[in-house]
Design a protein around this motif. Structure first.
Motif, PDB file in Angstrom:
ATOM      1  N   LYS A   1      28.178  -2.789  32.875  1.00  0.00           N
ATOM      2  CA  LYS A   1      28.517  -1.972  31.714  1.00  0.00           C
ATOM      3  C   LYS A   1      27.254  -1.804  30.865  1.00  0.00           C
ATOM      4  O   LYS A   1      26.462  -2.733  30.810  1.00  0.00           O
ATOM      5  CB  LYS A   1      29.608  -2.654  30.879  1.00  0.00           C
TER       6      LYS A   1
ATOM      7  N   ASN B   1      29.475  -0.890  25.288  1.00  0.00           N
ATOM      8  CA  ASN B   1      30.345  -0.880  26.462  1.00  0.00           C
ATOM      9  C   ASN B   1      31.581  -0.017  26.224  1.00  0.00           C
ATOM     10  O   ASN B   1      32.039   0.686  27.121  1.00  0.00           O
ATOM     11  CB  ASN B   1      30.740  -2.296  26.850  1.00  0.00           C
TER      12      ASN B   1
ATOM     13  N   ASP C   1      36.437  -4.766  24.597  1.00  0.00           N
ATOM     14  CA  ASP C   1      35.172  -5.439  24.867  1.00  0.00           C
ATOM     15  C   ASP C   1      34.547  -5.805  23.528  1.00  0.00           C
ATOM     16  O   ASP C   1      34.839  -5.172  22.512  1.00  0.00           O
ATOM     17  CB  ASP C   1      34.242  -4.503  25.653  1.00  0.00           C
TER      18      ASP C   1
END
Length: 69
Positions: free
Chosen positions: A10, A39, A34
């Motif tokens: 990511k 990300n 996240d």
């Protein structure tokens, strides 16, 4: 999807696409949680909503709010 297994990390768009393809997911029907804003932005570029995780209560409220909309 495990980064090392697919050779991507990511926020590389490819890792999100790998997830969508592997599980036959529509990005517009997904929510990604996240702790790193970059990300989340990577997923948003492909149409997936996201929540930047800061703490449980805030994350829970944001997710509940999204599910109600």
């Amino acid at each position: 999807v495990i980064s090392a297994m697919v050779g991507m990390i990511k926020p590389d768009a490819g890792i999100y696409q790998c997830l969508f393809d592997k599980y036959n997911l529509n990005p517009k029907e997904c929510v990604f949680i996240d702790d790193r804003p970059e990300n989340i932005e990577g997923g948003r570029k492909l149409g997936m909503e996201g929540i930047v995780f800061t703490d449980y209560e805030t994350g829970k409220k944001k997710l509940e709010q999204m599910l109600m909309d």
